[in-house]
Design a protein around this motif. Sequence first.
Motif, PDB file in Angstrom:
ATOM      1  N   HIS A  13       0.860  -1.195   0.000  1.00  0.00           N
ATOM      2  CA  HIS A  13       0.000   0.000   0.000  1.00  0.00           C
ATOM      3  C   HIS A  13       0.891   1.239   0.000  1.00  0.00           C
ATOM      4  O   HIS A  13       1.933   1.249   0.643  1.00  0.00           O
ATOM      5  N   ARG A  15      -0.235   4.387   0.918  1.00  0.00           N
ATOM      6  CA  ARG A  15      -0.491   5.318   2.024  1.00  0.00           C
ATOM      7  C   ARG A  15      -1.373   4.662   3.090  1.00  0.00           C
ATOM      8  O   ARG A  15      -2.033   3.641   2.816  1.00  0.00           O
ATOM      9  N   PHE A  16      -1.336   5.281   4.272  1.00  0.00           N
ATOM     10  CA  PHE A  16      -2.147   4.749   5.363  1.00  0.00           C
ATOM     11  C   PHE A  16      -3.589   5.173   5.199  1.00  0.00           C
ATOM     12  O   PHE A  16      -3.868   6.220   4.616  1.00  0.00           O
ATOM     13  N   PRO A  38     -14.520   1.142  11.839  1.00  0.00           N
ATOM     14  CA  PRO A  38     -15.598   0.285  11.338  1.00  0.00           C
ATOM     15  C   PRO A  38     -15.038  -0.951  10.629  1.00  0.00           C
ATOM     16  O   PRO A  38     -13.861  -0.960  10.241  1.00  0.00           O
ATOM     17  N   GLY A  40     -13.833  -3.326   7.996  1.00  0.00           N
ATOM     18  CA  GLY A  40     -13.240  -2.984   6.708  1.00  0.00           C
ATOM     19  C   GLY A  40     -12.355  -1.747   6.776  1.00  0.00           C
ATOM     20  O   GLY A  40     -11.772  -1.341   5.774  1.00  0.00           O
ATOM     21  N   GLY A  42      -9.535  -1.416   8.138  1.00  0.00           N
ATOM     22  CA  GLY A  42      -8.094  -1.676   8.086  1.00  0.00           C
ATOM     23  C   GLY A  42      -7.456  -1.796   9.455  1.00  0.00           C
ATOM     24  O   GLY A  42      -6.348  -1.318   9.687  1.00  0.00           O
ATOM     25  N   SER A  44      -6.409  -4.614  10.986  1.00  0.00           N
ATOM     26  CA  SER A  44      -5.328  -5.600  11.155  1.00  0.00           C
ATOM     27  C   SER A  44      -3.935  -5.018  10.886  1.00  0.00           C
ATOM     28  O   SER A  44      -2.974  -5.390  11.535  1.00  0.00           O
ATOM     29  N   LEU A  45      -3.881  -4.099   9.929  1.00  0.00           N
ATOM     30  CA  LEU A  45      -2.583  -3.505   9.621  1.00  0.00           C
ATOM     31  C   LEU A  45      -1.983  -2.793  10.844  1.00  0.00           C
ATOM     32  O   LEU A  45      -0.767  -2.686  10.972  1.00  0.00           O
TER      33      LEU A  45
HETATM   34  P1  ADP Z   1     -10.984  -4.652   9.524  1.00  0.00           P
HETATM   35  O1  ADP Z   1     -10.215  -5.668  10.330  1.00  0.00           O
HETATM   36  O2  ADP Z   1     -10.934  -3.284  10.117  1.00  0.00           O
HETATM   37  O3  ADP Z   1     -12.393  -5.086   9.216  1.00  0.00           O
HETATM   38  P2  ADP Z   1      -9.080  -5.298   7.513  1.00  0.00           P
HETATM   39  O4  ADP Z   1      -7.890  -5.149   8.356  1.00  0.00           O
HETATM   40  O5  ADP Z   1      -9.552  -6.672   7.181  1.00  0.00           O
HETATM   41  O6  ADP Z   1     -10.292  -4.489   8.123  1.00  0.00           O
HETATM   42  O7  ADP Z   1      -8.822  -4.481   6.186  1.00  0.00           O
HETATM   43  C1  ADP Z   1      -9.803  -4.385   5.171  1.00  0.00           C
HETATM   44  C2  ADP Z   1      -9.155  -4.271   3.793  1.00  0.00           C
HETATM   45  O8  ADP Z   1      -8.467  -3.062   3.662  1.00  0.00           O
HETATM   46  C3  ADP Z   1      -8.136  -5.366   3.550  1.00  0.00           C
HETATM   47  O9  ADP Z   1      -8.389  -5.911   2.280  1.00  0.00           O
HETATM   48  C4  ADP Z   1      -6.808  -4.645   3.599  1.00  0.00           C
HETATM   49  O10 ADP Z   1      -5.848  -5.245   2.749  1.00  0.00           O
HETATM   50  C5  ADP Z   1      -7.165  -3.260   3.123  1.00  0.00           C
HETATM   51  N1  ADP Z   1      -6.250  -2.219   3.646  1.00  0.00           N
HETATM   52  C6  ADP Z   1      -5.845  -2.061   4.917  1.00  0.00           C
HETATM   53  N2  ADP Z   1      -5.015  -0.997   5.047  1.00  0.00           N
HETATM   54  C7  ADP Z   1      -4.876  -0.480   3.800  1.00  0.00           C
HETATM   55  C8  ADP Z   1      -4.143   0.638   3.262  1.00  0.00           C
HETATM   56  N3  ADP Z   1      -3.394   1.429   4.035  1.00  0.00           N
HETATM   57  N4  ADP Z   1      -4.244   0.869   1.940  1.00  0.00           N
HETATM   58  C9  ADP Z   1      -5.025   0.084   1.162  1.00  0.00           C
HETATM   59  N5  ADP Z   1      -5.725  -0.976   1.599  1.00  0.00           N
HETATM   60  C10 ADP Z   1      -5.670  -1.260   2.904  1.00  0.00           C
END
Ligand code: ADP
Length: 639
Positions: A13, A15-16, A38, A40, A42, A44-45
């Motif tokens: 990716h 950007r954050f 919410p 989706g 992100g 886990s990152l």
């Molecule tokens: P959550 O756990 O909050 O429901 P996820 O961690 O599963 O969400 O992330 C949802 C989607 O967003 C994943 O497909 C992930 O790869 C994508 N994602 C997370 N951070 C980024 C980012 N900085 N840029 C683009 N996509 C991202």
Amino acid sequence: MTKEEALLHYFGHDRFRVGQEQVIDVLLEGRSALALFPTGGGKSLCYQLPALLLDGLTLVVSPLIALMKDQVETLTARSIAAARLDSTLEGEEVSRIYSEMEQGTLKLLYVAPERLANDGFLRRLRRCRIDLLAVDEAHCISEWGHNFRPDYLKLAQLARDLEVPRVLALTATATPRVAEQIRERFSIREEDHIQTGFSRPNLRFSITAAGTPSEREDLLGDRILAHGEDSPAIVYVTLQQTAERVAGALKAKGIAARAYHAGMRDDHRAEVQDGFMSGSIPVVVATIAFGMGVDKSDIRQVYHYNLPKSLENYVQESGRAGRDGDPSTCEILASADDLTVLENFIFGDTPSSTAIKSLVEHVLLQGERFSISRYDLSISRDMRPSVVTTALTYLELEEVIVPQGPFYAGYRVQLLRDLEDVLAGHSPGRQHFLKQLLASGKEGRKWITLDIAQSAYEIGEEEDRIRKAIGYLADMGDAIVQPSGLRHAYRLTQGHPHTVATLTEMLTSRFEEREAGEIERLRKVVQLCEADQCIPVQLLHYFGEQGENCGECSVCQNEGKGISLPGGQRQAIDLDAVEVIRNWHEKAHPALRQPRQLARFLCGLSSPATTRARLQRDEDFGFLAEVPFMDVLEQIETL
Ligand code: ADP
């Protein structure tokens, strides 16, 4: 490597997303954080990236096994040293993971919360350096949350025990009160609570009054057909049989809908889920079991055929629509007729104080070290296994008992050759021993079930020799051996200040508080439907945020007016019902002796005892499903 470089290098990716960098900065500065994003958003990152920049191990606790599996697969595909420990792993894999932990090469380890009750695992954790503990679904820690899991309460203690320098709590649904409790439990500063907006401008919410089932089915059919057949939709219902019925009704209207619920065979469920993911099945009518692991971004419609049980559930379920950002609709077909069933589920789960007392007595009468089978307790006290686990955890939190980890008390053995062939080649003494051993088990059609302690006693042998002999049969390819009889070991604290009476009272009131909390949550759903306020604004307020009227939801479109829920005539107990109740009372069926048991049966709420006695097939099971549980209970108690 900087965090920006890591983002690009490991995750691709550039950007954050909103909130991610803030959370990561707090962690890298060495403090704990709460990330409230919410679904989706992100989340886990926020721990995966710091995990790669920190020296030690990142331990991720998550109750969702399917999600863990996906994440570990994705991470390993990117050559990141990640693993998960769960009950499906073979011994060899487990020892590989353990040695990677010990050598310090593993970066991320995912575990279910139950695993942390395992003594052996904890000993290993103590030996390695843990730099971050990530707690997914952190709202489970709060009694005020919608999905309280008592094993979560122990996580805060664990973080202190293991001297973890920072914790990241993550959740998609927490009211201000729940968030505060999470922060308090993990000592997270208020400014390190990072919350991104819950507003989902691409979702159009509406709530429509719809009384009878046929009215709801017609409405649903019209809506789905208007969207076009191929537009992916989930229809949420409360009961399994409703899922089947509504899917049938939609099919009759020419819509390719399928049902999905926990009562279906695994392969059928997987087929429906795969079909939905690939687009060959556009419409799924499901109980809330559906959606946990469904990561489909182009769901255009989410309907609630029945009222959701809480606003937390509603936000999570409706939030599965439009993850790709394109316009999508979320609609509740609202009727007060649903309330009785939803309330009865809540009341039905609260154990009677008689059952609680009997459980407390059972525990206190044990010696200093003891073990119990939650399954047996669940059957003998007629509480659902999750309720038994909750009760035991309350006792742990009062420090009456201290868990020592789960273990298997026996084996299931299936001989692959005739017994004579298996015995041939052994010395006569050993033949005699093996014969006696196998005879001491319970023989089923294919499997012999052995309780090691009991067999040892019966045939007068050491447990160790028995375990070795069984291991030998497996090694020689003479038998398939599976562990069985899961038990949990505990130590009874000496000199604690409690008595059976005080503990029973404490547990009873905890269960009552839980019940009152659930009822309150359901009341908020009714308020959502009836209030004269923009629907997204109401949802935002509930989660502690402000927002402007959306101008698009059904309330905004109706001059700011909510609906009044149709239906809701509470069915009363008539003379026929009194007769049925009296009959069952006199019959005094062993599974229905307690008033609460009989009330559950008549309201159609299953329990371990009714399941075992096959009472669900009785024509009176659920005879009073439409009558409030408390009214039924009261009527029984007057007899
Ligand atoms: P959550 O756990 O909050 O429901 P996820 O961690 O599963 O969400 O992330 C949802 C989607 O967003 C994943 O497909 C992930 O790869 C994508 N994602 C997370 N951070 C980024 C980012 N900085 N840029 C683009 N996509 C991202």
